[in-house]
Design a protein around this motif. Structure first.
Motif, short mmCIF file in Angstrom:
data_model
loop_
_atom_site.label_atom_id
_atom_site.label_comp_id
_atom_site.label_asym_id
_atom_site.label_seq_id
_atom_site.Cartn_x
_atom_site.Cartn_y
_atom_site.Cartn_z
N HIS A 115 0.83 -1.22 0.00
CA HIS A 115 0.00 0.00 0.00
C HIS A 115 0.86 1.27 0.00
N MET A 116 2.00 1.19 0.67
CA MET A 116 2.84 2.39 0.84
C MET A 116 4.03 2.42 -0.10
N ARG A 117 4.19 1.41 -0.91
CA ARG A 117 5.43 1.30 -1.68
C ARG A 117 5.68 2.53 -2.57
N GLY A 118 6.90 3.06 -2.42
CA GLY A 118 7.33 4.14 -3.31
C GLY A 118 6.73 5.50 -3.02
N VAL A 119 6.09 5.68 -1.84
CA VAL A 119 5.56 7.03 -1.55
C VAL A 119 6.72 8.02 -1.46
N ASP A 120 6.44 9.27 -1.78
CA ASP A 120 7.48 10.30 -1.69
C ASP A 120 7.76 10.65 -0.23
N THR A 121 6.67 10.81 0.53
CA THR A 121 6.80 11.13 1.95
C THR A 121 6.00 10.11 2.74
N LEU A 122 6.58 9.62 3.82
CA LEU A 122 5.87 8.67 4.67
C LEU A 122 5.89 9.18 6.11
N ALA A 123 4.70 9.28 6.70
CA ALA A 123 4.58 9.52 8.14
C ALA A 123 4.20 8.18 8.76
N ILE A 124 5.02 7.68 9.66
CA ILE A 124 4.77 6.36 10.24
C ILE A 124 5.14 6.37 11.72
N GLU A 125 4.41 5.60 12.50
CA GLU A 125 4.72 5.59 13.94
C GLU A 125 6.04 4.85 14.20
N SER A 126 6.72 5.31 15.23
CA SER A 126 7.94 4.66 15.72
C SER A 126 7.81 4.76 17.23
N ASN A 127 6.99 3.87 17.79
CA ASN A 127 6.41 4.12 19.10
C ASN A 127 7.33 3.84 20.28
#
Ligand SMILES: [Zn+2]
Length: 315
Positions: A192-204
């Motif tokens: 779903h996220m492959r190759g996005v330019d910007t990714l906001a993701i949790e790093s909890n």
């Protein structure tokens, strides 16, 4: 673009977004267990007005309005609040009606976009008394903004992870991924996220800090058991698999069981420009640029033209 950067430099604490900026931009107003809210601004084009979206609304309406105002955005400019899920750190309820009361003429007029799987909970929370629409796998937010959703397990009802595809005036597309409270990373999420330019993701959390904390065992199990949160390591592995192209934004760092330094160390090898969000201070505006190689992205679920507001989802 350069105007946007000049603007960022001139006022680091609460940068206003230059209304004529040609680049979409994201600002994480706050992220953590005490409230999550990001604002995504899509610039106007010759055919469309500027669009403003909140991703989650885990701060009080008053605080949100203040933070937006400091950035040159009026509450009534917010077109929609898009919820990842309805836990209270993502959907503020406060001691009263929270956001339901705030949606009124002259203040916030946003519609609420809530994943179809969360509608029962939304009803119990009274959210259906304002303009609420169900979010399906794919929807057209505006003629130049499409949103694709993948649901992952998080507690009982799951969490919606987003891929925004924004049409630039130049004809290119900018891709923004947004994934928080994921619990685990699945092959479908990576796709779903492959190759996005910007990714906001949790790093909890840091697993060692989590294990040695004085939290009760049931809570540690909930967080680390695959339906809670992503550790720094799981998050960094996910970023590598997703082949993010330009900018990485780390979300939802635990105040008790993580530090920005530990999270940064785990994510160091990504080679991406990085922003670490915090609970108490908003990030600068992060331009959602189209990375130079992005023209070749073919996101399987992307459709070239969508006629209706909501497509792809059926009851
Ligand atoms: Zn959360």
């Amino acid at each position: 673009m350069s105007r946007l950067l000049d603007n960022l430099r001139s006022n680091e604490s609460a940068p206003r977004l230059e209304p004529s900026s040609a680049t979409a931009a994201l600002c994480v107003l706050a992220s953590g267990s005490r409230g999550n809210c990001s604002v995504l601004v899509i610039p106007s084009t010759k055919d469309t007005p500027r669009r403003v979206y909140l991703i989650d609304a885990g701060l009080s309406p008053r605080r949100t309005a203040k933070l937006l105002d400091e950035r040159g955005i009026r509450p009534d400019e917010v077109d929609a609040i898009i919820y990842t899920h309805l836990d209270t750190d993502h959907c503020y309820v406060g001691s009263g009606a929270g956001w339901v009361k705030a949606i009124r003429p002259g203040y916030f007029r946003a519609k609420l976009l809530i994943h179809r799987g969360h509608m029962g909970r939304a009803e119990r929370m009274g959210l259906l008394s304002v303009h609420t629409e169900p979010l399906d796998d794919a929807c057209e937010l505006a003629s130049n903004v499409n949103l694709y959703t993948e649901v992952l397990s998080h507690d009982s009802l799951g969490v919606a992870c987003f891929r925004f595809v924004i049409d630039n005036e130049s004809g290119t597309k900018a891709h923004l991924g947004y994934a928080t409270d994921c619990g685990r990373v699945t092959p479908r999420l990576i796709e779903h996220m492959r190759g996005v330019d910007t990714l906001a993701i949790e790093s909890n959390y840091c697993p060692q800090m989590q294990q040695s904390s004085d939290r009760p065992m049931f809570l540690k199990k909930r967080i680390m058991g695959g339906s809670g949160h992503l550790s720094n390591q799981l998050s960094a592995n996910a970023v590598a698999s997703m082949r993010v192209r330009e900018h990485l934004i780390l979300l939802h760092l635990s105040q008790q069981c993580n530090t920005p330094e530990l999270a940064a160390t785990q994510h160091d090898h990504s080679g991406l420009t990085r922003t670490i969000s915090t609970q108490h201070e908003a990030t600068p505006w992060i331009p959602i640029n189209t990375a130079s190689q992005s023209v070749d992205i073919v996101f399987p679920r992307m459709k070239t033209k969508q006629g209706s507001l909501f497509v792809g989802g059926k009851k």
